[in-house]
Design a protein around this motif. Structure first.
Motif, mmCIF file in Angstrom:
data_model
loop_
_atom_site.group_PDB
_atom_site.id
_atom_site.type_symbol
_atom_site.label_atom_id
_atom_site.label_comp_id
_atom_site.label_asym_id
_atom_site.label_seq_id
_atom_site.Cartn_x
_atom_site.Cartn_y
_atom_site.Cartn_z
ATOM 1 N N ARG A 156 27.940 15.469 7.560
ATOM 2 C CA ARG A 156 27.709 14.765 6.294
ATOM 3 C C ARG A 156 28.350 15.511 5.136
ATOM 4 O O ARG A 156 28.047 16.677 4.890
ATOM 5 C CB ARG A 156 26.207 14.639 6.023
ATOM 6 C CG ARG A 156 25.487 13.712 6.986
ATOM 7 C CD ARG A 156 24.030 13.585 6.593
ATOM 8 N NE ARG A 156 23.267 12.889 7.620
ATOM 9 C CZ ARG A 156 21.941 12.849 7.647
ATOM 10 N NH1 ARG A 156 21.235 13.457 6.709
ATOM 11 N NH2 ARG A 156 21.317 12.192 8.608
ATOM 12 N N GLY A 157 29.217 14.822 4.439
ATOM 13 C CA GLY A 157 29.781 15.323 3.181
ATOM 14 C C GLY A 157 30.448 16.680 3.298
ATOM 15 O O GLY A 157 30.304 17.532 2.413
ATOM 16 N N ASP A 199 34.357 15.696 1.266
ATOM 17 C CA ASP A 199 33.400 14.623 1.537
ATOM 18 C C ASP A 199 33.700 13.933 2.868
ATOM 19 O O ASP A 199 33.739 12.707 2.960
ATOM 20 C CB ASP A 199 33.424 13.608 0.389
ATOM 21 C CG ASP A 199 32.172 12.745 0.407
ATOM 22 O OD1 ASP A 199 31.162 13.192 0.971
ATOM 23 O OD2 ASP A 199 32.228 11.615 -0.098
ATOM 24 N N SER A 244 32.694 12.754 6.424
ATOM 25 C CA SER A 244 31.476 12.430 7.176
ATOM 26 C C SER A 244 31.853 11.754 8.482
ATOM 27 O O SER A 244 32.834 11.013 8.546
ATOM 28 C CB SER A 244 30.578 11.506 6.358
ATOM 29 O OG SER A 244 30.154 12.150 5.183
ATOM 30 N N GLY A 294 28.201 20.492 2.461
ATOM 31 C CA GLY A 294 28.055 19.559 3.562
ATOM 32 C C GLY A 294 27.057 20.073 4.583
ATOM 33 O O GLY A 294 26.590 21.220 4.487
#
Lengths: 533, 229
Positions: free
Chosen positions: A280-281, A295, A297, A332
């Motif tokens: 994620r991110g 970013d 994902s 992240g």
């Protein structure tokens, strides 16, 4: 077998993919179409009743083989058949620089030669790109001003103007291979020999190199060895295939590329479930440099195979570096089986990682030890001291079963006592996969698994990956070959230079084979969105 | 100052230090090496200033130690002398590294000192290979750690892999150099020509004279004590 080129003259009217600056500065690029054909006259090389022998074994033989001036020949054949050895012999490097290799028979023509190998870094030996380009000219005794002019011309022709002072080892693979080709062409040789020159390049860089070879014109005769003949189909006049018995047979040029192969064979999607791995991110970069990933994902479902594709430098490898704890992300998070996961290279990993270079994986001195200890490593034994240096502490018989099953699945039993380094590239790759499978880890990370494999080995690899999919192994693959990924992955995530982190419109996740007729699953992990920079 | 001159001078600084077992000769030649570095690469002055500060602290510690151990054959004093010599050799080596450009040295060695281009370009190739092998070593360690459950990469396995890849890389480099005419019999020209001039000769002679004069002075003053260990 005396056969001349009979293919039509091609290339003069083809669209070019050269950078504009290089295209306009290239004298050869503007050569007349009539010049884009093999020249008549005495052959550049003529071999009669020849036999290429290595350690008493005939690798290549024939009654006659001829290369015309300016002719472009594509040489294909299975791994280990002797293609590279044949090039070394044509270059006059055997036996002095290829011990044990001897070309017997009559030979006419010993033209000046330029050679380009698969690994560009191994062949660049000078302190800077400028020195590299000038090297052959120095050896030929060129006058200084002429050398400077030729170096400037080559830099313009090959798009190397900004790289003149760079050390070769600091270049990207594509840049290094352009330097290698330019330096081989520097002294205007009459024979160019290229040994799998596209092996280290992504699709765009590979196409660029083929274009450069096209624009180099017909001043030299060319022989190119490549596993993927399609990449050179438009360029070549003639194709020879080296048969397993060592005979050279003329074959028609291919018309469809492997990289463009239909994707209708894209694997069926697994049963949807909660993602086994989530990224994620993710934002990551090196030192104080800019973000390589921003970013990013990704979700990987159980039993799912997801491929991340993109050109060199787009950040594909950075994803693996972060997952395996080599690189600390700037921000992240990771989740494995829904639980937060912090990668740490000093702790046991949920991943089995098959690296780009198969030899990097090997720890033991026999194939059997590789797959047996693969099982030991995955079953909780650290295996840290279980290499050539010490025993694992786990009786071999206890973990031989899963290893042996994996070895059988990949057809490796007959190679059990061989040292891993003595296997062919395809066998090494299969041994990597068998050992990784024996580890019984839940997620398999594959870094450019098709890298450097011939067509037969790549077919075997794809069969092996199909077997892993059938075993329900979740796989994350990074590759620069979209068509390969489309064949082996349920879903392909595109990650590319020039993309932005604006969202899926720029960096779409798409089902494998999306361009084909078979629809795939858009995402195995609805909670996440595949975006990438 | 040419790289070759700098190299020769540093050799002339190292030899007396290697043969000395006293507290004066090593720092004296270290100071001379610092002067040579300043002449060759004035931009290295900040590095030298930092090194000087460290040397002063070290000198105070040596002085204090020398006051504490006054017995001539005391093993502790002998250890101190060896330590000072080691530090001086390290300092001279560091000064040499700061002032040297390896590619420049090889280019001059081939053109001026008649080093065979086969040897010179083999060394160039090695210089290019080392950073790649270091990176490969890191990659192997990372892959092994993941494979072995976080344990360290076995040193022998890593060494064998790196050795095998270095041998193959060296073989390819040799083939590439030969294919581009490195062994051709004709006269060779140079893209970056260098010539040995009077100024270079004067610099070398001046440096060697300074090194020799310092040695003579140290002997005359009785400061130089011969000994290896």
């Amino acid at each position: 077998m005396r056969e001349g080129p009979d293919g039509p003259a091609r290339g003069a009217a083809e669209p070019t993919r050269m950078p504009p600056a290089a295209a306009t500065a290239t004298p050869e690029a503007t050569s007349a179409p009539a010049a884009d054909a093999p020249q008549l006259g005495a052959p550049a090389i003529l071999l009669k009743d020849f036999e290429l022998v290595r350690d008493g074994r005939a690798l290549v033989w024939g009654e006659s083989w001829e290369l015309k001036p300016g002719e472009r020949v594509l040489l294909t054949g299975p791994s280990g058949s002797g293609k590279s050895s044949f090039l070394l012999a044509l270059a006059g490097l055997a036996p002095e620089h290829a011990p044990g290799l001897t070309l017997r028979g009559a030979r006419e023509g010993r033209p000046s030669t330029g050679v380009v190998f698969q690994n560009p870094y191994a062949q660049l030996a000078c302190p800077s790109v400028d020195d590299e380009l000038a090297f052959a000219l120095e050896n030929a005794g060129w006058e200084l001003n002429a050398m400077r002019a030729r170096v400037a011309e080559l830099k313009a022709q090959f798009g190397l103007d900004a790289l003149g002072d760079r050390a070769p080892w600091t270049l990207s693979g594509g840049e290094a291979q352009r330097v290698a080709l330019a330096s081989a062409l520097a002294a205007r040789p009459k024979l160019m020999l290229l040994d799998e020159p596209l092996g280290y390049l992504d699709g765009e860089a590979a196409a660029g190199l083929v274009d450069l070879a096209t624009k180099a014109g017909r001043e030299a005769a060319w022989v190119v060895v490549d596993h993927d003949p399609a990449a050179w189909a438009e360029w070549a006049d003639t194709r020879y295939r080296l048969a397993p018995d060592g005979s050279l047979n003329k074959e028609p040029l291919p018309r469809a590329t492997r990289r463009d192969a239909p994707t209708s064979a894209a694997p069926a999607s697994p049963t949807p479930g909660a993602p086994i791995l989530e990224i994620r991110g993710l934002r990551a970069g090196y030192g104080r440099g800019p973000d390589v990933l921003a970013d990013f994902s990704l979700g990987l479902g159980p039993g799912e195979t997801v491929a991340v594709v993109g050109p060199s430098g787009s950040g594909k490898s950075t994803v693996f570096r972060c997952l395996t704890g080599q690189l600390k992300p700037r921000s992240g998070s990771f989740f494995v089986d829904g639980a937060p996961y912090t990668p740490n290279k000093r702790r046991p990993s949920p991943f089995a990682w098959v690296p780009q270079v198969p030899e990097h994986y090997f720890v033991y001195d026999s194939a059997r030890a590789e797959w047996e200890n693969g099982a030991a490593s995955g079953s909780g034994a650290s295996g840290a001291g279980s290499s050539r240096e010490a025993g694992s502490g786990v009786p071999a018989a206890d973990h031989a079963a899963p290893g042996l099953l994996a070895a059988r699945a990949f057809g490796l039993e007959a190679l059990a006592e061989r040292h891993p380094f003595t296997l062919s590239e395809g066998e090494k790759r299969r041994l990597n996969l068998a050992s990784a499978l024996a580890m019984k880890r839940r997620i398999l990370l594959l870094d450019e698994p098709q890298f450097g494999l011939d067509a037969a080995s790549q077919d075997a690899l794809e069969e092996a990956l199909a077997r892993l999919r059938a075993e329900g192994v979740s796989m994350l693959i990074i590759s620069h070959d979209p068509a390969f990924c489309a064949r082996v992955a349920h879903r392909v995530v595109r990650i590319g230079a020039g993309a932005t982190a604006d969202g899926p419109g720029d960096c779409p996740s798409e089902p494998a084979g999306a361009a084909g007729a078979e629809p795939g699953r858009a995402s195995a992990a609805p909670a996440t969105q595949d975006t990438a920079l | 100052m040419k790289s070759l001159t700098f190299f020769a001078l540093n050799v002339s600084f190292v030899l007396p230090v290697l043969a000395s077992l006293d507290l004066v000769t090593p720092p004296a030649y270290l100071a001379l090496a610092a002067v040579a570095l300043l002449v060759r690469r004035p931009e290295r002055a900040p590095h030298l200033a930092a090194a000087l500060a460290a040397a002063l602290i070290l000198a105070f510690w040596v002085w204090l130690s020398n006051r504490l151990w006054t017995v001539g054959d005391d093993p502790a004093r002998r250890a101190l002398l060896l330590a000072v010599r080691s530090w001086a050799l390290t300092g001279i080596s560091a000064s040499f590294a700061l002032g040297m450009r390896p590619a420049e040295l090889l280019n001059e060695a081939m053109q001026i000192a008649r080093l065979s281009p086969r040897v010179g370009f083999a060394l160039y190739a090695a210089l290019n290979t080392l950073p790649r092998l270091a990176e490969e070593g890191r990659q192997i360690d990372a892959v092994h750690r993941v494979r072995l459950g976080g344990g360290r990469s076995p040193v022998l396995a890593r060494a064998v892999t790196l050795l095998a890849r270095a041998v193959r890389s060296g073989e390819r480099a040799a083939q590439s150099l030969a294919a581009r005419g490195l062994e051709s019999p004709g006269p060779r020209t140079w893209y970056r020509p260098v010539a040995w001039g009077r100024r270079d000769a004067a610099q070398l002679l001046a440096g060697l004279a300074a090194s020799g004069a310092l040695f003579a002075l140290l002997v005359a003053l009785g400061a130089f004590r011969f000994g290896f260990y």
